[in-house]
Design a protein around this motif. Structure first.
Motif, PDB file in Angstrom:
ATOM      1  N   LEU A 210      -7.172   3.366  11.002  1.00 20.56           N
ATOM      2  CA  LEU A 210      -8.389   2.796  10.406  1.00 20.56           C
ATOM      3  C   LEU A 210      -8.872   3.641   9.236  1.00 20.56           C
ATOM      4  CD1 LEU A 210     -10.240   1.791  13.696  1.00 20.56           C
ATOM      5  CD2 LEU A 210      -9.299   0.227  11.974  1.00 20.56           C
ATOM      6  N   ALA A 211      -8.717   4.960   9.353  1.00 21.77           N
ATOM      7  CA  ALA A 211      -9.138   5.852   8.273  1.00 21.77           C
ATOM      8  C   ALA A 211      -8.401   5.519   6.974  1.00 21.77           C
ATOM      9  CB  ALA A 211      -8.892   7.310   8.664  1.00 21.77           C
ATOM     10  N   VAL A 212      -7.093   5.338   7.066  1.00 19.03           N
ATOM     11  CA  VAL A 212      -6.307   5.022   5.875  1.00 19.03           C
ATOM     12  C   VAL A 212      -6.658   3.634   5.347  1.00 19.03           C
ATOM     13  CG1 VAL A 212      -3.984   4.624   4.990  1.00 19.03           C
ATOM     14  CG2 VAL A 212      -4.423   6.565   6.512  1.00 19.03           C
ATOM     15  N   ALA A 213      -6.769   2.649   6.245  1.00 18.00           N
ATOM     16  CA  ALA A 213      -7.087   1.285   5.815  1.00 18.00           C
ATOM     17  C   ALA A 213      -8.412   1.238   5.068  1.00 18.00           C
ATOM     18  CB  ALA A 213      -7.124   0.347   7.024  1.00 18.00           C
ATOM     19  N   PHE A 214      -9.441   1.836   5.646  1.00 18.16           N
ATOM     20  CA  PHE A 214     -10.742   1.775   5.006  1.00 18.16           C
ATOM     21  C   PHE A 214     -10.809   2.672   3.782  1.00 18.16           C
ATOM     22  CE2 PHE A 214     -12.042  -0.015   9.133  1.00 18.16           C
ATOM     23  CZ  PHE A 214     -12.654  -1.167   8.640  1.00 18.16           C
ATOM     24  N   GLY A 215     -10.056   3.766   3.776  1.00 16.32           N
ATOM     25  CA  GLY A 215      -9.980   4.581   2.569  1.00 16.32           C
ATOM     26  C   GLY A 215      -9.477   3.773   1.383  1.00 16.32           C
ATOM     27  N   VAL A 216      -8.453   2.951   1.621  1.00 19.06           N
ATOM     28  CA  VAL A 216      -7.917   2.100   0.551  1.00 19.06           C
ATOM     29  C   VAL A 216      -8.949   1.057   0.138  1.00 19.06           C
ATOM     30  CG1 VAL A 216      -6.113   0.481  -0.114  1.00 19.06           C
ATOM     31  CG2 VAL A 216      -5.539   2.462   1.302  1.00 19.06           C
ATOM     32  N   TYR A 217      -9.585   0.414   1.121  1.00 19.50           N
ATOM     33  CA  TYR A 217     -10.599  -0.589   0.790  1.00 19.50           C
ATOM     34  C   TYR A 217     -11.734   0.012  -0.039  1.00 19.50           C
ATOM     35  CZ  TYR A 217      -8.795  -4.228   3.960  1.00 19.50           C
ATOM     36  OH  TYR A 217      -8.039  -5.197   4.568  1.00 19.50           O
ATOM     37  N   PHE A 218     -12.131   1.225   0.292  1.00 15.24           N
ATOM     38  CA  PHE A 218     -13.280   1.848  -0.367  1.00 15.24           C
ATOM     39  C   PHE A 218     -13.047   2.093  -1.857  1.00 15.24           C
ATOM     40  CE2 PHE A 218     -14.996   4.079   3.728  1.00 15.24           C
ATOM     41  CZ  PHE A 218     -15.391   2.844   4.213  1.00 15.24           C
ATOM     42  N   VAL A 219     -11.799   2.391  -2.247  1.00 18.92           N
ATOM     43  CA  VAL A 219     -11.551   2.786  -3.645  1.00 18.92           C
ATOM     44  C   VAL A 219     -10.535   1.893  -4.342  1.00 18.92           C
ATOM     45  CG1 VAL A 219     -12.152   5.182  -3.144  1.00 18.92           C
ATOM     46  CG2 VAL A 219      -9.752   4.481  -3.089  1.00 18.92           C
ATOM     47  N   SER A 220     -10.233   0.732  -3.786  1.00 20.02           N
ATOM     48  CA  SER A 220      -9.202  -0.128  -4.371  1.00 20.02           C
ATOM     49  C   SER A 220      -9.557  -0.585  -5.782  1.00 20.02           C
ATOM     50  CB  SER A 220      -8.977  -1.351  -3.474  1.00 20.02           C
ATOM     51  OG  SER A 220     -10.174  -2.087  -3.316  1.00 20.02           O
ATOM     52  N   TRP A 221     -10.815  -0.525  -6.138  1.00 14.53           N
ATOM     53  CA  TRP A 221     -11.249  -0.897  -7.488  1.00 14.53           C
ATOM     54  C   TRP A 221     -11.093   0.260  -8.477  1.00 14.53           C
ATOM     55  CZ3 TRP A 221     -15.814   1.816  -8.827  1.00 14.53           C
ATOM     56  CH2 TRP A 221     -16.415   2.497  -7.749  1.00 14.53           C
ATOM     57  N   LEU A 222     -10.713   1.432  -7.976  1.00 12.40           N
ATOM     58  CA  LEU A 222     -10.529   2.597  -8.831  1.00 12.40           C
ATOM     59  C   LEU A 222      -9.068   3.015  -8.954  1.00 12.40           C
ATOM     60  CD1 LEU A 222     -13.480   4.888  -7.634  1.00 12.40           C
ATOM     61  CD2 LEU A 222     -13.222   3.898  -9.920  1.00 12.40           C
ATOM     62  N   SER A 223      -8.333   3.002  -7.841  1.00  7.68           N
ATOM     63  CA  SER A 223      -6.963   3.515  -7.832  1.00  7.68           C
ATOM     64  C   SER A 223      -6.125   2.717  -6.848  1.00  7.68           C
ATOM     65  CB  SER A 223      -6.956   5.003  -7.447  1.00  7.68           C
ATOM     66  OG  SER A 223      -7.074   5.163  -6.054  1.00  7.68           O
ATOM     67  N   PRO A 224      -4.787   2.903  -6.876  1.00  8.37           N
ATOM     68  CA  PRO A 224      -3.926   2.174  -5.938  1.00  8.37           C
ATOM     69  C   PRO A 224      -4.029   2.668  -4.502  1.00  8.37           C
ATOM     70  CG  PRO A 224      -2.620   3.654  -7.298  1.00  8.37           C
ATOM     71  CD  PRO A 224      -4.000   3.658  -7.871  1.00  8.37           C
ATOM     72  N   GLY A 225      -4.734   3.785  -4.269  1.00  5.00           N
ATOM     73  CA  GLY A 225      -4.930   4.254  -2.898  1.00  5.00           C
ATOM     74  C   GLY A 225      -3.701   4.888  -2.290  1.00  5.00           C
TER      75      GLY A 225
ATOM     76  N   PRO B  64      -4.305  -3.457   2.746  1.00  2.00           N
ATOM     77  CA  PRO B  64      -4.742  -2.172   3.322  1.00  2.00           C
ATOM     78  C   PRO B  64      -4.799  -2.184   4.847  1.00  2.00           C
ATOM     79  CG  PRO B  64      -6.109  -2.746   1.447  1.00  2.00           C
ATOM     80  CD  PRO B  64      -5.270  -3.951   1.749  1.00  2.00           C
ATOM     81  N   PHE B  65      -5.162  -3.324   5.428  1.00  2.00           N
ATOM     82  CA  PHE B  65      -5.200  -3.420   6.884  1.00  2.00           C
ATOM     83  C   PHE B  65      -3.800  -3.296   7.470  1.00  2.00           C
ATOM     84  CE2 PHE B  65      -5.102  -6.026  10.797  1.00  2.00           C
ATOM     85  CZ  PHE B  65      -6.002  -5.294  11.563  1.00  2.00           C
ATOM     86  N   ILE B  66      -2.827  -3.926   6.830  1.00  2.00           N
ATOM     87  CA  ILE B  66      -1.443  -3.836   7.282  1.00  2.00           C
ATOM     88  C   ILE B  66      -0.933  -2.401   7.163  1.00  2.00           C
ATOM     89  CG2 ILE B  66       0.916  -4.644   6.902  1.00  2.00           C
ATOM     90  CD1 ILE B  66      -0.972  -6.743   8.082  1.00  2.00           C
TER      91      ILE B  66
END
Length: 240
Positions: free
Chosen positions: A52-67, A168-170
């Motif tokens: 969940l940490a990785v999934a939400f980390g990507v969701y949080f900054v997907s508008w800035l970087s590829p995560g 990101p969830f996957i």
């Protein structure tokens, strides 16, 4: 557009890695620190928490970087021709710095609990990985295999057709699967920044009851993932 600049991408990697470590090392703290309400939650909680940490980390900054949040992923994407080599080093610097700040935030969040936890090894493993059985070759191999699965999966997902916003969830589910199946030998760093950044925080911060930071082992979760991710990218280039 501003968010396409390297500076904004680095900011995304920095902030995203902070969130990943805050939530990922945070679940390790919750489960392992004395007098935490989650104390004793076990491996399943930790593996789910990291996914969940990785999934939400990507969701949080997907508008800035590829995560990416992971030097092994960044290098692998460059090898696979999906990321510019000139951006690799800046990304890695941002990721390690984010890991360091994330580690500090975990320390502060659980501040009263370090004094209650007397076991130095337990405290260390909240910040960084330690092998269940110390055997550098096999520890290295375990990190290589875990990161190989991660990177091959990420590259395979680029060939998929997921619904908008589902990726990101996957990825989080993939991280959880790796934790369940391959994380037992080493605690599955599968990410040099995830290990090195918080290990530096452990070294430098005045954490109650801490011992040494085990730098003798630290090369394993750095080079194992880098080699594993690179091999996955090379294989993907052959078969894709």
């Amino acid at each position: 557009m501003m968010h396409d600049s390297l500076t904004m991408q680095m900011l995304g990697e920095f902030l995203g890695t902070i969130f990943v470590i805050l939530l990922g090392d945070g679940v390790c703290a919750a489960v392992n620190l004395k007098k935490s309400k989650a104390n004793g939650g076990g491996w399943v909680v930790i593996a789910l928490g990291w996914g969940l940490a990785v999934a939400f980390g990507v969701y949080f900054v997907s508008w800035l970087s590829p995560g990416h949040f992971n030097p092994a992923v960044t290098v692998a994407m460059a090898i696979a021709g999906k990321f510019p080599w000139m951006s690799v080093l800046p990304y890695i610097i941002a990721q390690i710095a984010g890991g360091f700040i994330g580690g500090i935030l975990v320390w502060l969040t659980y501040y009263p609990h370090w004094k209650e936890t007397k076991d130095k090894q337990t405290i260390l493993t909240i910040f960084c990985t330690e092998p269940a059985i110390r055997s550098y070759f096999w520890n290295f191999f375990a990190e290589l295999i875990g990161t190989f699965v991660l990177v091959f999966g990420l590259l395979a997902f680029t060939k998929g057709n997921f619904a908008a916003g589902l990726n990101p969830f996957i990825v989080g589910l993939l991280i959880t699967a790796i934790g369940f199946s391959l994380g037992g030998p080493t605690g599955y760093a599968i990410n040099p920044a995830r290990d090195l950044g918080p290990r530096l925080a452990h070294q430098l911060m005045p954490i109650a009851n801490k011992g040494g930071s085990d730098w003798a082992y630290s090369w394993v979760p750095i080079f194992g993932p880098l080699v594993g991710g690179s091999l996955a990218a090379l294989l993907f280039e052959v078969v894709a």
